[in-house]
Design a protein around this motif. Structure first.
Motif, PDB file in Angstrom:
ATOM      1  N   LYS B 167      26.500  41.133  22.104  1.00 43.53           N
ATOM      2  CA  LYS B 167      26.513  40.311  23.153  1.00 43.53           C
ATOM      3  C   LYS B 167      25.369  40.566  24.382  1.00 43.53           C
ATOM      4  O   LYS B 167      25.359  39.970  24.952  1.00 43.53           O
ATOM      5  CB  LYS B 167      27.782  40.157  23.991  1.00 43.53           C
ATOM      6  CG  LYS B 167      27.922  39.155  25.307  1.00 43.53           C
ATOM      7  CD  LYS B 167      28.948  38.720  25.458  1.00 43.53           C
ATOM      8  CE  LYS B 167      29.466  38.195  27.398  1.00 43.53           C
ATOM      9  NZ  LYS B 167      28.725  36.594  27.241  1.00 43.53           N
ATOM     10  N   ALA B 168      25.719  41.582  24.685  1.00 43.25           N
ATOM     11  CA  ALA B 168      24.475  42.688  25.494  1.00 43.25           C
ATOM     12  C   ALA B 168      23.665  42.446  25.326  1.00 43.25           C
ATOM     13  O   ALA B 168      22.535  42.400  26.421  1.00 43.25           O
ATOM     14  CB  ALA B 168      24.956  43.741  26.109  1.00 43.25           C
ATOM     15  N   GLN B 169      22.513  42.824  24.158  1.00 43.07           N
ATOM     16  CA  GLN B 169      22.497  42.435  23.366  1.00 43.07           C
ATOM     17  C   GLN B 169      20.893  41.335  23.570  1.00 43.07           C
ATOM     18  O   GLN B 169      19.855  41.318  23.963  1.00 43.07           O
ATOM     19  CB  GLN B 169      21.676  43.022  21.921  1.00 43.07           C
ATOM     20  CG  GLN B 169      21.938  44.562  21.673  1.00 43.07           C
ATOM     21  CD  GLN B 169      22.085  45.216  20.346  1.00 43.07           C
ATOM     22  OE1 GLN B 169      21.797  44.234  19.756  1.00 43.07           O
ATOM     23  NE2 GLN B 169      21.997  46.143  20.304  1.00 43.07           N
ATOM     24  N   ILE B 170      21.958  40.583  23.374  1.00 44.81           N
ATOM     25  CA  ILE B 170      21.501  38.559  23.499  1.00 44.81           C
ATOM     26  C   ILE B 170      21.264  38.637  24.895  1.00 44.81           C
ATOM     27  O   ILE B 170      20.487  37.420  24.992  1.00 44.81           O
ATOM     28  CB  ILE B 170      22.444  38.170  22.626  1.00 44.81           C
ATOM     29  CG1 ILE B 170      22.886  38.109  21.712  1.00 44.81           C
ATOM     30  CG2 ILE B 170      22.360  36.506  22.956  1.00 44.81           C
ATOM     31  CD1 ILE B 170      24.185  37.522  21.059  1.00 44.81           C
ATOM     32  N   GLU B 171      21.925  39.314  25.934  1.00 42.71           N
ATOM     33  CA  GLU B 171      21.893  38.572  27.294  1.00 42.71           C
ATOM     34  C   GLU B 171      20.613  39.222  27.900  1.00 42.71           C
ATOM     35  O   GLU B 171      20.108  39.136  28.575  1.00 42.71           O
ATOM     36  CB  GLU B 171      23.104  39.697  27.969  1.00 42.71           C
ATOM     37  CG  GLU B 171      24.129  38.266  28.031  1.00 42.71           C
ATOM     38  CD  GLU B 171      25.694  38.465  28.449  1.00 42.71           C
ATOM     39  OE1 GLU B 171      26.858  38.002  28.822  1.00 42.71           O
ATOM     40  OE2 GLU B 171      25.552  39.906  29.086  1.00 42.71           O
ATOM     41  N   SER B 199      26.402  29.290  16.181  1.00 44.92           N
ATOM     42  CA  SER B 199      26.932  28.253  17.860  1.00 44.92           C
ATOM     43  C   SER B 199      27.225  28.727  18.756  1.00 44.92           C
ATOM     44  O   SER B 199      26.490  28.434  20.172  1.00 44.92           O
ATOM     45  CB  SER B 199      27.544  27.750  17.015  1.00 44.92           C
ATOM     46  OG  SER B 199      27.790  26.887  15.685  1.00 44.92           O
ATOM     47  N   MET B 200      27.961  29.940  18.724  1.00 47.49           N
ATOM     48  CA  MET B 200      28.384  30.825  20.061  1.00 47.49           C
ATOM     49  C   MET B 200      26.954  31.213  20.739  1.00 47.49           C
ATOM     50  O   MET B 200      26.298  31.466  22.022  1.00 47.49           O
ATOM     51  CB  MET B 200      29.252  31.559  20.125  1.00 47.49           C
ATOM     52  CG  MET B 200      30.746  31.190  20.208  1.00 47.49           C
ATOM     53  SD  MET B 200      31.134  30.101  21.538  1.00 47.49           S
ATOM     54  CE  MET B 200      30.458  27.784  21.330  1.00 47.49           C
ATOM     55  N   VAL B 201      25.732  32.329  19.765  1.00 45.79           N
ATOM     56  CA  VAL B 201      25.070  32.788  20.225  1.00 45.79           C
ATOM     57  C   VAL B 201      23.970  31.486  21.161  1.00 45.79           C
ATOM     58  O   VAL B 201      23.236  31.593  22.244  1.00 45.79           O
ATOM     59  CB  VAL B 201      24.789  33.374  19.448  1.00 45.79           C
ATOM     60  CG1 VAL B 201      22.950  33.757  20.376  1.00 45.79           C
ATOM     61  CG2 VAL B 201      25.268  34.626  18.359  1.00 45.79           C
ATOM     62  N   ALA B 202      23.461  30.094  20.455  1.00 44.55           N
ATOM     63  CA  ALA B 202      22.799  28.930  20.898  1.00 44.55           C
ATOM     64  C   ALA B 202      23.686  28.389  21.907  1.00 44.55           C
ATOM     65  O   ALA B 202      22.277  28.939  22.732  1.00 44.55           O
ATOM     66  CB  ALA B 202      23.032  27.986  19.902  1.00 44.55           C
ATOM     67  N   VAL B 273      16.808  40.583  18.863  1.00 42.25           N
ATOM     68  CA  VAL B 273      18.618  41.439  18.985  1.00 42.25           C
ATOM     69  C   VAL B 273      18.170  40.820  17.164  1.00 42.25           C
ATOM     70  O   VAL B 273      17.509  39.751  16.404  1.00 42.25           O
ATOM     71  CB  VAL B 273      19.522  40.322  19.395  1.00 42.25           C
ATOM     72  CG1 VAL B 273      20.630  41.189  18.983  1.00 42.25           C
ATOM     73  CG2 VAL B 273      18.557  41.209  20.642  1.00 42.25           C
ATOM     74  N   CYS B 274      19.227  41.369  16.745  1.00 42.34           N
ATOM     75  CA  CYS B 274      18.992  41.579  14.882  1.00 42.34           C
ATOM     76  C   CYS B 274      20.892  41.863  14.623  1.00 42.34           C
ATOM     77  O   CYS B 274      21.449  42.918  15.059  1.00 42.34           O
ATOM     78  CB  CYS B 274      18.209  41.781  13.593  1.00 42.34           C
ATOM     79  SG  CYS B 274      18.268  41.729  12.479  1.00 42.34           S
TER      80      CYS B 274
END
Lengths: 219, 421
Positions: B167-171, B199-202, B273-274
């Motif tokens: 989550k931190a990387q996506i943010e 879906s939740m990442v989107a 992010v991967c």
């Protein structure tokens, strides 16, 4: 459920139905001047989607049934009038129900006059006898095995909480045995709609339903 | 049964450990040791203790003191739930149910002596052993990735610090950056899980980084609830998500954690992010106990979840090869109840009823847009066999989807109460 089990409407007496309606009148109105009172107005009731009268505050359970696709057709009106709790457990309709099937048929004959196109009311066989549209008394009389119910309850408690919390999923703890059996049979027969509950109830035998009812009634 | 060399050596070590380390002695009551405190193990331990009313001595071995559920961890990534809401502790299992909760790693099982050895040096004897360790990853299944790369390219497929890291990387992604997911081959834990995660990442990116892209590299032709997810993605996240299936090289993938590159069928993609979700197998302790086969999973009898390799061992949940049930928390919880009833019957003579299993998986596509799939199962001599099922339909109205979501929240509260008391 076959439509044939309903008493012939041709035999039913609208005037007798109007008399039965007196018990409903303190909360419901019908006809040209009808308005929402304690209960929603009943014009165009036949074929109406449950919970669809705007500005009327329905119970949480009624809205659950509505979201599940409940429509007030003759079968569901009949079930609901007979025993409101069997269809909508925590309905605000605090009414014990109309036990006599002839009274219910008369009442529906009266109500249908105020629905535009009650096409889902079938022409019934005049000789067809009225039978209980709901759970047969012999099924209600089955004695459950509490120990078996305790085991079977494992399938329920993955979702339903035994502490009685009902956020998102209704509580099933401490129900009257008859209510519990009636409700599960309503799912089993497809009267009550819910994908998970229909699947769950359909594979429960009558004995298993009775066993669950005893177990949960005593929790 | 094939006796392999590892099994033999393992039992020798365990036998030596019995002599040299503190041993918890059996007290006359039959003892059931449960390895793993997740949806299978915690439920089994609780039901064994609760239903035997003290007649069975239950020991639960779980390394973590706070257990984070994999289910609903995607909702934390999406910002729909906070992290503490998916964390659970074992206090009630100890205080209210009398379960001996041991926070340690099980490192070996001696099937002859019927003992479990722990990383801390202790050895615990059992009458019956329940192994419910979840999953581990198949080494080398994604070229270029191993556990030392999990900080650069998190799997986040065992919930906890990995989930927080992802989550931190996506943010922290740059504006308009790319989130890539390497999806796993079948069979794996939680079939709709990777796609709920997308879906939740989107959902998260739509709020904080709306020009960002999501790339799914998938070795599978089809996936769980595909029609529902694809409908939802085009409705809520139009133009954001691209999926490369096996027909375009999705099964031929290599990752380069040092340079943050994903190589799909020879084409190099630079990503920000991967999320690498490797191929999976039963949690390693099942392998060490010698109850897995060449598939990497532990075959069990459908009637009671008993291992086909050893009469005193039962395997639950993701780690088991049981037939038709998906690997899910709901399934593990369902299997645990059948299993604990069977064990109680064998050890205390209590009544044994026919096995019944069920599963439902809810997935959240966007706020108040929940879908579900479920099925009922029965035990046959061959496997756990599906008898009926349902799945949400495309084009359902908003009210029903909202109700599905609310129901899933209720289910989360229900199953975690069923696991942890």
């Amino acid at each position: 459920m076959l439509f044939g089990v309903f008493p012939a409407f041709s035999q039913n007496d609208v005037e007798a139905g109007a008399k039965v309606f007196r018990t409903c009148k303190s909360c419901h109105s019908i006809g040209p001047d009808a308005a929402n009172r304690t209960g929603p107005h009943l014009n165009d009731l036949f074929g109406r989607a449950a919970g669809s009268i705007e500005d009327f505050k329905y119970s949480k359970d009624m809205m659950r049934a509505a979201n599940g696709g409940l429509v007030w057709d003759i079968e569901h009106i009949d079930m609901f009038i007979e025993k409101p709790k069997s269809l909508i457990f925590k309905t605000r309709m605090a009414f014990r129900g109309v036990k006599d099937p002839v009274d219910r048929a008369n009442l529906m004959a009266f109500l249908r006059q105020f629905s535009d196109d009650p096409s889902n009311i079938p022409e019934a066989e005049p000789t067809m006898a009225a039978v209980d549209p709901d759970v047969h008394p012999l099924i209600l009389a089955i004695e459950g095995d509490k120990e078996y119910g305790a085991y079977l309850s494992g399938e329920c408690t993955t979702c339903h909480r035994v502490d009685g919390e009902d956020d998102g999923i209704p509580s099933i703890v401490g129900w009257d045995v008859e209510d519990f059996v009636t409700a599960l049979h309503a799912y089993k027969n497809g009267h009550r709609l819910h994908q998970v509950m229909e699947m769950t109830a359909k594979r429960l035998s009558e004995e298993e339903i009775a066993s669950l009812a005893v177990y949960f009634s005593e929790l | 049964m094939k006796i392999n060399r590892r099994g033999f050596i393992g039992s020798g070590i365990a036998a030596a450990a019995v002599l040299s380390s503190p041993m918890v002695m059996a007290s006359g009551r039959p003892r059931v040791v449960v390895i793993g405190g997740g949806a299978g193990g915690a439920t089994a331990a609780r039901y064994l203790a609760k239903d035997s009313k003290g007649a069975i001595d239950v020991v639960l071995i779980e390394p973590t003191r706070t257990y984070y559920t994999c289910f609903f961890s995607n909702l934390y990534i999406g910002g729909v739930r906070d992290f503490t809401s998916i964390g659970h502790t074992y206090g009630k299992l100890a205080s209210e149910y009398g379960i001996n909760v041991v926070h340690d790693w099980a490192t070996g099982v001696d099937k002859e002596a019927k003992t479990v050895s722990l990383a801390g040096g202790a050895s615990i004897s059992y009458d019956s052993l329940v192994i419910s360790p979840g999953i581990d990853f198949v080494e080398g299944s994604v070229a270029g990735w191993d556990l030392t790369s999990q900080n650069a390219m998190p799997h986040a497929y065992k919930a906890g610090s990995q989930t927080q890291l992802l989550k931190a990387q996506i943010e922290a992604m740059p504006t308009g950056g790319t989130f890539a997911m390497v999806a796993p081959p079948n069979p794996y834990r939680c079939p709709p899980g990777p796609y709920e995660r997308v879906s939740m990442v989107a959902h998260l990116l739509k709020n904080i980084n709306p020009t960002a892209k999501i790339l799914i590299v998938d070795p599978k032709e089809k996936f769980s609830k595909q029609g529902l997810f694809e409908e939802g993605w085009s409705k809520h996240y139009a133009g954001m998500i691209e999926r490369v299936g096996p027909d375009f090289g999705g099964a031929n993938v290599e990752v380069r954690p040092d340079s943050m590159e994903v190589v799909i069928d020879g084409d190099v993609e630079k990503v920000d992010v991967c999320n690498v979700i490797p191929a999976q197998k039963a949690g390693i302790i099942a392998e060490l106990a010698g109850v897995t086969n060449d598939s990497g999973w532990a075959p069990v009898t459908a009637h009671d979840m008993k291992s086909k390799m050893d009469d005193n061992i039962y395997v639950l949940g993701d780690a088991s090869a049981q037939g038709d049930m998906p690997k899910s928390g709901f399934s593990a919880n369902s299997q645990a109840k059948v299993c604990s009833m069977a064990i109680r019957g064998a050890l205390t003579g209590s009544k044994v009823f026919p096995a019944k299993f069920a599963n439902t998986c809810w997935s959240l596509i966007d706020t108040n847009d929940g879908v579900k799939v479920g099925a009922a199962y029965e035990a046959t001599d061959e496997k756990i066999a599906k008898t009926s099922g349902f799945v949400s339909k495309t084009g359902e109205d908003d009210a029903m989807r909202k109700q599905n979501y609310e129901e899933s929240v209720g289910w989360y509260e229900g199953i975690t109460a069923d696991m942890f008391g």
